[in-house]
Scaffold this motif. Structure first.
Motif, PDB file in Angstrom:
ATOM      1  N   LYS A   1       0.785  -1.193  -0.022  1.00  0.00           N
ATOM      2  CA  LYS A   1      -0.122   0.021  -0.036  1.00  0.00           C
ATOM      3  C   LYS A   1       0.848   1.422   0.067  1.00  0.00           C
TER       4      LYS A   1
ATOM      5  N   GLN B   1       0.780   4.060  -2.940  1.00  0.00           N
ATOM      6  CA  GLN B   1       0.402   5.547  -2.617  1.00  0.00           C
ATOM      7  C   GLN B   1       1.516   6.335  -3.234  1.00  0.00           C
TER       8      GLN B   1
ATOM      9  N   GLU C   1      -4.992   7.442   0.040  1.00  0.00           N
ATOM     10  CA  GLU C   1      -5.131   7.552   1.499  1.00  0.00           C
ATOM     11  C   GLU C   1      -4.021   8.664   2.056  1.00  0.00           C
TER      12      GLU C   1
END
Length: 448
Positions: free
Chosen positions: A89, A93, A234
């Motif tokens: 993740k 990002q 995020e």
């Protein structure tokens, strides 16, 4: 990546990390190296134009891509802590951040370069070549930044040999494309120095596509399924990347931009002096790939050990890397001092340029030790995720000490253009001392 117990095992792993990174860095740097070298063979205005364009391009690219270096300590600590999903993740990002940065710098550079160059006292031909070089280089920004994130991901897993192989394959292609576009071979347009920018932009796209294929298909990267299940933005992960990456980027920008600032301030001197300065800077930058590679390697190793909670091992890796870099600095200083004339002859046959370049290389030999200390120390601090104080020290060392000292000596003494290089020595030395002191403080804090 694996745990080690003895000094011999640690140094073996250290070399396994650093040697492929070094080959990769040299291969990447050779793209810029041959841009300047082959442009110099086309003509002195092309050498000066590409040098000015590269001096603007490199600190901006280095500073912004430095933000993406945050991926390395983040992923290495997560992998050390056995949190692979979080590592995936973080990289995804990071790719979003890379696209955002690339778009911002593309728009900014494309529309502002003419104004920037107009502030320098450049000959019309040099101005034109530098402007066109920057414009065509912008076409490779997005793939270059995306590749940088993916490279940080692969290196953080300890797979530094993979990025080495990618760049080894693509660098000869860039040299061939340089030859075709600079000199107009096989029916292609003869673009001179601008052709070097075209060749480099094409090479950046090639590196990007090869890297995507490897991560998607090859072990051990395919298990992360990096290009599947794309998450939404995020902001907490963006915040972590930026909090670590922005200080790194500013530190790198402060370091590299001082060299570019010196190059631009030398625009008040003759084209021959600009060309000679760039020759010395171009070759010493090649030598700098060794301490830079050690810096990148120690970030991975320290980050991995910190993530696993082994602070003693992290400290040992730091000192091993610094010692290795210092040893190399003595070798590189000897190379520069003893072989300064043959080195200058590689670039030019112009007697005036040659004379200045030989003198510049003497000063370049002097700051090898400072460069060898400050680079791995910065890398170790990044492994600890200690970056805020580092960038403050970098700004003070380079811009408050280095550049003013250089300007004063160049303007008000008989040193002339060589005064700027004395200023560079002063700035790099100040940076090496203060950064090493910071490393000692951080290590003491995390050990207690």
């Amino acid at each position: 990546m694996y745990q080690t117990s003895t000094i011999k095992e640690k140094y073996t792993l250290l070399l396994k990390m650093i040697v492929p990174i070094l080959v990769t860095q040299i291969a990447i740097y050779l793209i810029s190296f041959f841009d300047i070298l082959m442009s110099s063979r086309y003509g002195t205005p092309d050498l000066a134009g590409v040098s000015i364009g590269s001096s603007i391009w490199m600190p901006i690219y280095t500073g912004l891509s430095g933000i993406l270096l945050a991926i390395t300590p983040i992923v290495s600590q997560l992998v050390g802590a056995k949190k692979e999903l979080d590592a995936k993740k973080a990289v995804q990002q990071g790719l979003y951040v890379a696209i955002t940065l690339a778009v911002i710098i593309f728009i900014s550079l494309f529309f502002s370069i003419d104004w920037i160059l107009s502030k320098m006292s450049l000959e019309p031909a040099v101005h034109r070549i530098a402007k066109s070089y920057i414009h065509v280089m912008c076409a490779g920004l997005v793939p270059l930044f995306l590749f940088f994130v993916m490279r940080c991901f692969m290196d953080a897993l300890g797979q530094t040999r993979v990025t080495m192989i990618i760049t080894i394959l693509t660098t000869p292609i860039n040299i061939i494309l340089n030859y075709l576009f600079i000199f107009g071979k096989f029916g292609l347009p003869e673009l001179g120095g601008v052709g070097a920018g075209v060749a480099t932009a094409i090479t950046y796209w090639l590196i990007f596509f090869i890297t995507v294929w490897i991560i998607a298909k090859r072990v051990p990267f395919e298990r992360f399924r990096l290009f599947h299940q794309w998450p939404k933005l995020e902001w907490l992960r963006w915040k972590e990347i930026l909090l670590i990456g922005v200080p790194i980027g500013i530190s790198l920008f402060a370091e590299t931009s001082i060299f570019s600032a010196v190059t631009m301030m030398m625009s008040n001197f003759s084209t021959a002096i600009i060309a000679a300065h760039q020759i010395a800077l171009n070759f010493t930058s090649l030598l700098y790939m060794v301490p830079l590679s050690i810096s990148m390697g120690v970030t991975i190793l320290v980050g991995f050990e910190v993530g696993a909670g082994r602070m003693g091992d992290a400290r040992i890796y730091s000192y091993l890397c610094i010692a290795t870099a210092i040893l190399f600095s003595f070798i590189s200083a000897c190379i520069l001092f003893i072989l300064r004339e043959p080195i200058a002859h590689m670039y030019t046959a112009d007697d005036i340029v040659l004379e200045y370049a030989v003198h510049f290389l003497v000063y370049a030999a002097i700051f090898q030790l400072s460069d060898a200390i400050q680079a791995p120390v910065q890398g170790a601090l990044r492994g600890y995720k200690d970056v805020m104080i580092t960038f403050i020290m970098a700004i003070i060392s380079y811009w408050v000490i280095g550049l003013p000292v250089g300007y004063a000596l160049a303007t008000y003494t008989d040193f002339g253009p060589f005064g700027y290089w004395i200023g560079l020595v002063a700035g790099l030395t100040a940076g090496a001392i203060t950064l090493f002191m910071r490393l000692l403080i951080v290590q003491k804090r995390v050990t207690v």
